[in-house]
Each structure stands twice: as C-alpha cells, then as structure tokens.
Design a protein around this motif. Structure first.
Motif, PDB file in Angstrom:
ATOM      1  N   GLN A   4     -22.089  25.199   5.422  1.00  0.00           N
ATOM      2  CA  GLN A   4     -22.253  24.678   6.670  1.00  0.00           C
ATOM      3  C   GLN A   4     -22.285  23.008   6.210  1.00  0.00           C
ATOM      4  N   PRO A   5     -21.857  22.171   7.151  1.00  0.00           N
ATOM      5  CA  PRO A   5     -21.972  20.805   6.946  1.00  0.00           C
ATOM      6  C   PRO A   5     -23.544  20.330   6.932  1.00  0.00           C
ATOM      7  N   SER A   6     -23.712  19.123   6.675  1.00  0.00           N
ATOM      8  CA  SER A   6     -25.279  18.608   6.670  1.00  0.00           C
ATOM      9  C   SER A   6     -25.225  17.684   7.784  1.00  0.00           C
ATOM     10  N   LEU A   7     -26.144  17.766   8.693  1.00  0.00           N
ATOM     11  CA  LEU A   7     -26.343  16.808   9.801  1.00  0.00           C
ATOM     12  C   LEU A   7     -27.440  16.042   9.759  1.00  0.00           C
ATOM     13  N   TYR A   8     -27.399  14.801   9.407  1.00  0.00           N
ATOM     14  CA  TYR A   8     -28.412  13.590   8.924  1.00  0.00           C
ATOM     15  C   TYR A   8     -28.814  12.830  10.311  1.00  0.00           C
ATOM     16  N   ALA A   9     -29.809  12.763  10.741  1.00  0.00           N
ATOM     17  CA  ALA A   9     -30.281  11.902  11.726  1.00  0.00           C
ATOM     18  C   ALA A   9     -31.352  10.884  11.437  1.00  0.00           C
ATOM     19  N   PHE A  10     -31.266   9.446  11.484  1.00  0.00           N
ATOM     20  CA  PHE A  10     -32.112   8.574  11.101  1.00  0.00           C
ATOM     21  C   PHE A  10     -32.749   7.761  12.163  1.00  0.00           C
ATOM     22  N   PRO A  11     -33.964   7.197  12.132  1.00  0.00           N
ATOM     23  CA  PRO A  11     -34.421   6.573  13.242  1.00  0.00           C
ATOM     24  C   PRO A  11     -33.757   5.262  13.592  1.00  0.00           C
ATOM     25  N   ASP A  12     -32.966   4.652  12.762  1.00  0.00           N
ATOM     26  CA  ASP A  12     -32.228   3.421  12.947  1.00  0.00           C
ATOM     27  C   ASP A  12     -31.126   2.936  12.241  1.00  0.00           C
ATOM     28  N   SER A  13     -30.338   2.041  12.463  1.00  0.00           N
ATOM     29  CA  SER A  13     -28.943   1.689  11.487  1.00  0.00           C
ATOM     30  C   SER A  13     -29.374   1.327  10.170  1.00  0.00           C
ATOM     31  N   SER A  14     -30.519   0.817   9.955  1.00  0.00           N
ATOM     32  CA  SER A  14     -30.927   0.336   8.490  1.00  0.00           C
ATOM     33  C   SER A  14     -31.027   1.728   7.812  1.00  0.00           C
ATOM     34  N   ALA A  15     -31.952   2.616   7.917  1.00  0.00           N
ATOM     35  CA  ALA A  15     -31.945   3.751   7.382  1.00  0.00           C
ATOM     36  C   ALA A  15     -31.087   4.411   7.064  1.00  0.00           C
ATOM     37  N   LEU A  16     -29.892   4.549   8.266  1.00  0.00           N
ATOM     38  CA  LEU A  16     -28.762   5.167   8.226  1.00  0.00           C
ATOM     39  C   LEU A  16     -27.846   4.534   7.026  1.00  0.00           C
ATOM     40  N   GLN A  17     -27.737   3.268   7.052  1.00  0.00           N
ATOM     41  CA  GLN A  17     -27.094   2.372   6.025  1.00  0.00           C
ATOM     42  C   GLN A  17     -27.658   2.650   4.582  1.00  0.00           C
ATOM     43  N   GLN A  18     -28.854   2.650   4.640  1.00  0.00           N
ATOM     44  CA  GLN A  18     -29.575   3.032   3.189  1.00  0.00           C
ATOM     45  C   GLN A  18     -29.086   4.281   2.448  1.00  0.00           C
ATOM     46  N   ASN A  19     -29.167   5.313   3.613  1.00  0.00           N
ATOM     47  CA  ASN A  19     -28.822   6.595   2.872  1.00  0.00           C
ATOM     48  C   ASN A  19     -27.174   6.675   2.961  1.00  0.00           C
ATOM     49  N   LEU A  20     -26.570   6.186   3.535  1.00  0.00           N
ATOM     50  CA  LEU A  20     -25.124   6.306   3.399  1.00  0.00           C
ATOM     51  C   LEU A  20     -24.591   5.500   1.978  1.00  0.00           C
ATOM     52  N   TYR A  21     -25.517   4.379   1.722  1.00  0.00           N
ATOM     53  CA  TYR A  21     -25.308   3.777   0.393  1.00  0.00           C
ATOM     54  C   TYR A  21     -25.498   4.672  -0.678  1.00  0.00           C
ATOM     55  N   GLN A  22     -26.673   5.143  -0.748  1.00  0.00           N
ATOM     56  CA  GLN A  22     -26.979   6.363  -1.884  1.00  0.00           C
ATOM     57  C   GLN A  22     -25.871   7.482  -1.833  1.00  0.00           C
ATOM     58  N   TYR A  23     -25.323   7.947  -0.805  1.00  0.00           N
ATOM     59  CA  TYR A  23     -24.407   8.950  -0.707  1.00  0.00           C
ATOM     60  C   TYR A  23     -23.083   8.427  -1.483  1.00  0.00           C
ATOM     61  N   ILE A  24     -22.585   7.203  -0.916  1.00  0.00           N
ATOM     62  CA  ILE A  24     -21.661   6.668  -1.658  1.00  0.00           C
ATOM     63  C   ILE A  24     -21.485   6.495  -3.082  1.00  0.00           C
ATOM     64  N   LEU A  25     -22.825   5.856  -3.429  1.00  0.00           N
ATOM     65  CA  LEU A  25     -23.070   5.615  -5.008  1.00  0.00           C
ATOM     66  C   LEU A  25     -23.141   6.962  -5.644  1.00  0.00           C
ATOM     67  N   GLN A  26     -23.377   8.166  -4.962  1.00  0.00           N
ATOM     68  CA  GLN A  26     -23.408   9.443  -5.886  1.00  0.00           C
ATOM     69  C   GLN A  26     -22.040   9.844  -5.926  1.00  0.00           C
ATOM     70  N   ALA A  27     -21.384   9.686  -4.689  1.00  0.00           N
ATOM     71  CA  ALA A  27     -19.575   9.958  -4.618  1.00  0.00           C
ATOM     72  C   ALA A  27     -19.153   9.216  -5.864  1.00  0.00           C
ATOM     73  N   GLN A  28     -19.328   7.868  -5.995  1.00  0.00           N
ATOM     74  CA  GLN A  28     -18.592   7.109  -6.870  1.00  0.00           C
ATOM     75  C   GLN A  28     -18.818   7.566  -8.204  1.00  0.00           C
ATOM     76  N   SER A  29     -20.019   8.137  -8.549  1.00  0.00           N
ATOM     77  CA  SER A  29     -20.758   8.436  -9.750  1.00  0.00           C
ATOM     78  C   SER A  29     -19.859   9.454 -10.399  1.00  0.00           C
ATOM     79  N   ASP A  30     -19.931  10.684  -9.262  1.00  0.00           N
ATOM     80  CA  ASP A  30     -19.090  11.952  -9.518  1.00  0.00           C
ATOM     81  C   ASP A  30     -17.695  11.824  -9.739  1.00  0.00           C
ATOM     82  N   ALA A  31     -17.008  10.812  -9.147  1.00  0.00           N
ATOM     83  CA  ALA A  31     -15.741  10.402  -9.195  1.00  0.00           C
ATOM     84  C   ALA A  31     -15.358   9.981 -10.778  1.00  0.00           C
ATOM     85  N   LEU A  32     -16.236   8.792 -10.732  1.00  0.00           N
ATOM     86  CA  LEU A  32     -15.808   8.250 -12.216  1.00  0.00           C
ATOM     87  C   LEU A  32     -16.165   9.014 -13.333  1.00  0.00           C
ATOM     88  N   ALA A  33     -16.940  10.392 -13.029  1.00  0.00           N
ATOM     89  CA  ALA A  33     -17.120  11.020 -14.464  1.00  0.00           C
ATOM     90  C   ALA A  33     -15.903  12.012 -14.581  1.00  0.00           C
TER      91      ALA A  33
END
Length: 262
Positions: A4-33
């Motif tokens: 199943q996909p994951s559906l994340y719900a955040f209280p505001d755009s700041s929290a969304l952006q912070q979590n999206l950044y962490q997600y992108i950072l992990q994707a970058q780490s996985d890719a460069l490995a």
C-alpha cells in the motif's frame, strides 16, 4: 509484493516541508549508495515552491553536484515562458540554491524542437537514454525519485483521465497535442516509467484536493470495471514505493489510514 502507499497528513506546510526534506535526503542517500548520481524527475504546479524549504536549500547533506533533474512532464513552450515547468523550477527552486553551492545537472527540453511535439518527445527520450544507458540494454529507466503533483481531476505529470496514453507500454516519453488543460501541446513520462521509479512522492495540499483524494484512496473503480484516475493507477502500480505528502485540509474526509510523520 506491491503493498500500500503511505499517506502522510501534516498540520501545516512547514511540517510538510520538513518531512519531505527528510524523505528526499533518505532517497539521495539510498541512490548514492547504489551509484554516483541521484536521478530525480519533478513536475510543475505548486511543487517547486514547496520543495524550496530552508532545510533542503541550506543543508550541507544535500549533494547538488550529484543530482540529475529531469521533468516528469513539460509544455511545448520556450524555456522562459510563464507556462514552462523549467522556468517555474528555476524561479521557485533552482535560483534559491546558495550561489556558493554547485548547481545540479538539469535536463530540459530542446527549445529548437518546439514546432514538432513528437520530435520534442523523442529528443527528450534520447536524453533519458543517454543518462540511463542504451535503450536496448535498459527496458525502462529507473528514477531514484519522482516528485509529483495531483490535479483536481486526478491527473499527474500530463497523464489525464480517460486518455489512451494511459495504456502506453513502449515509449518512455509521449507527445500530447490536445491536453484537456492549456497549453495543448506537451510531453510527459509514460505510466510504466512513473511506476518503475524506486520512490514516488506526491505533494497535494489545500481543501480543493479533498474530493479527488477521497476518490483516489477510498473508491475502488477497478473492481467495478470503471475508469481509474491516473494518480490511483500510480498507487496501484507502485504500491509501497509511493508516499503522499498532504496537509490536513487535503485529506479531510479521507478514510484511508494516515500517518503523521515518517
């Protein structure tokens, strides 16, 4: 197992952006490995502005010189045109990367081919082949990350509901001459390319998205032989590889289980 996909719900755009950044950072780490580059495809709309978070732009952990950015879809307009996804990404995101940092490699359309949409699509497909290896040895390119939006009609990239293009299985990049929303002429990644990516992140915000998100997550038209919206096709085809980053307003009334953090 697709899962199943994951559906994340955040209280505001700041929290969304912070979590999206962490997600992108992990994707970058996985890719460069796995390999030397981080291959990302992005769409337009409100996504570039949401990408441009202080966390992402100022992070010393982001290796811009290893990024290769492609476009999930693009309009057949000059690169400086207000409706160009490249122009939008440049204005809202790329121009905000500190000048002291290297620039990512960006693969935009060839502006010399705007008069022929099929030629434009073919040239962009050749650019993908050049980055992902010879087409005869790679059936489908594997993006490390796709960053996508969701239209109020359930479209993503320039894959619109009810179109024959949703059944395309051969081309990597398709030409569109009659988009249901302007501009009419576009190119887009095809559905098999989208669902083949290792990670897919949708960003959908605002109350105007709640109706379509209910259709995407809470209805099952495929069981009744009815039309499945393009975003739902991505969920069905890519399963657990898909993560949705939404605010509370966008998921109001959605019954599908929601998460509040990564």
């Amino acid at each position: 197992m697709i899962g199943q996909p994951s559906l994340y719900a955040f209280p505001d755009s700041s929290a969304l952006q912070q979590n999206l950044y962490q997600y992108i950072l992990q994707a970058q780490s996985d890719a460069l490995a796995r390999h030397q580059k981080f291959k990302v495809a992005v769409s337009g709309g409100s996504l570039p502005k949401l990408l441009a978070s202080p966390d992402l732009l100022s992070s010393s952990d982001i290796h811009w010189d290893r990024w290769e950015i492609f476009f999930a879809d693009e309009r057949a307009v000059p690169l400086t045109h207000p409706e160009s996804n490249y122009a939008l990404l440049e204005q809202e995101f790329l121009s905000k990367i500190p000048r002291t940092r290297p620039r990512p490699t960006v693969y935009h359309i060839d502006p010399n081919m705007l008069s022929d949409t099929q030629e434009l699509a073919d040239a962009y497909e050749r650019a993908l082949i050049g980055s992902f290896a010879a087409k005869d040895s790679v059936k489908l390119p594997i993006f490390d990350l796709l960053l996508l939006g969701c239209g109020p009609d359930g479209h993503t990239c320039s894959l619109f509901p009810g179109r024959e293009l949703l059944r395309e299985e051969v081309a990597w990049v398709a030409a569109i001459e009659d988009s249901p929303k302007p501009p009419l002429r576009r190119i887009t990644l095809t559905l098999p390319i989208v669902t083949h990516a290792l990670k897919i992140a949708f960003v959908a915000t605002g109350a105007e998205k709640k109706e379509v998100l209910r259709k995407i997550f809470d209805t099952h038209p495929e069981a009744e032989g009815q039309e499945v919206l393009p975003c739902a096709l991505v969920n069905l085809g890519a399963g657990h590889k898909v993560s949705w980053f939404c605010d509370q307003a966008a998921v109001e009334g959605v019954s599908f289980p929601k998460k509040s953090s990564l």
